[in-house]
Scaffold this active site. Sequence first.
Site, short mmCIF file in Angstrom:
data_model
loop_
_atom_site.label_atom_id
_atom_site.label_comp_id
_atom_site.label_asym_id
_atom_site.label_seq_id
_atom_site.Cartn_x
_atom_site.Cartn_y
_atom_site.Cartn_z
N ASP A 1 0.83 -1.21 0.00
CA ASP A 1 0.00 0.00 0.00
C ASP A 1 0.86 1.26 0.00
O ASP A 1 0.47 2.27 -0.58
CB ASP A 1 -0.95 -0.02 1.20
CG ASP A 1 -1.87 -1.22 1.12
OD1 ASP A 1 -2.62 -1.30 0.14
OD2 ASP A 1 -1.79 -2.10 2.01
N GLY B 1 -5.83 -5.15 1.74
CA GLY B 1 -6.77 -6.22 1.36
C GLY B 1 -7.06 -7.16 2.51
O GLY B 1 -7.61 -8.25 2.30
N GLU C 1 0.02 -12.86 4.79
CA GLU C 1 1.10 -12.32 3.95
C GLU C 1 2.43 -12.29 4.70
O GLU C 1 3.48 -12.62 4.14
CB GLU C 1 0.73 -10.91 3.47
CG GLU C 1 -0.39 -10.91 2.44
CD GLU C 1 -0.91 -9.54 2.07
OE1 GLU C 1 -1.48 -9.40 0.98
OE2 GLU C 1 -0.77 -8.60 2.88
#
Length: 226
Positions: free
Chosen positions: A85, A98, A104
Amino acid sequence: MEALKKIAGVTAAQYVTDGMTIGLGTGSTAYYFVEEIGRRVKEEGLNVLGVTTSSVTTKQAQSLGIPLTSIDNIDSIDLTVDGADEVDQDFNGIKGGGAALLMEKIVATPTKEYIWVVDESKLVKHLGAFKLPVEVVQYGAERLFRVFEKAGYHPAFRQKGGQRLITDMQNYIIDLDLGCIENPQALGQKLDQTVGVVEHGLFNGMVDKVIVAGHDGVQVLSAPKQ
Ligand code: 5RP
């Protein structure tokens, strides 16, 4: 913008070679990386094993016929490609737009070569204009929210469809509106030590390469070796 995302994602796929175990990121830019891997599996017989970072990416990879394994079955990942981001000049970043930041970070941690794919709008001088996602367990989340309020973090529970968003790992996301993060390391450590916080979206000094697609072409930024 969509075209730039596609360029970044497809460029990253060139780093993938036969026999690799690869981390498949989440988001609208990583999407194009996963699509390109799917194309190569189908058309070129590319032999890879994917580890996904969200239920959304799992569905996409399955629909493309990319062979997958669980993170629990492997000790290391050769290469992971994911979006971000915000990225600052010291290769710190914010992720989790997200809502997949926990998976992640779990996939990024045992990764040998960690690559972010972004369009040029994601490069910033200081992190923090993008609200920092913090994943918290549901138990005690209201109390933790008040702790963040008192600290001046301007928290907000992430919503989806008029209700609190629940992540793939069954937690809430609290987004912190910080404006400018002067010291990402110090904030990261503070959040790491906050009970009830499962993970936060500060990915400090983790990335090895950032593939940036801009109107003047593609740039590959390499982080200094740690
Ligand atoms: C998901 C993420 C994404 O990678 C990040 O939000 C960037 O997404 P996009 O490429 O759609 O801007 O961290 O949790």
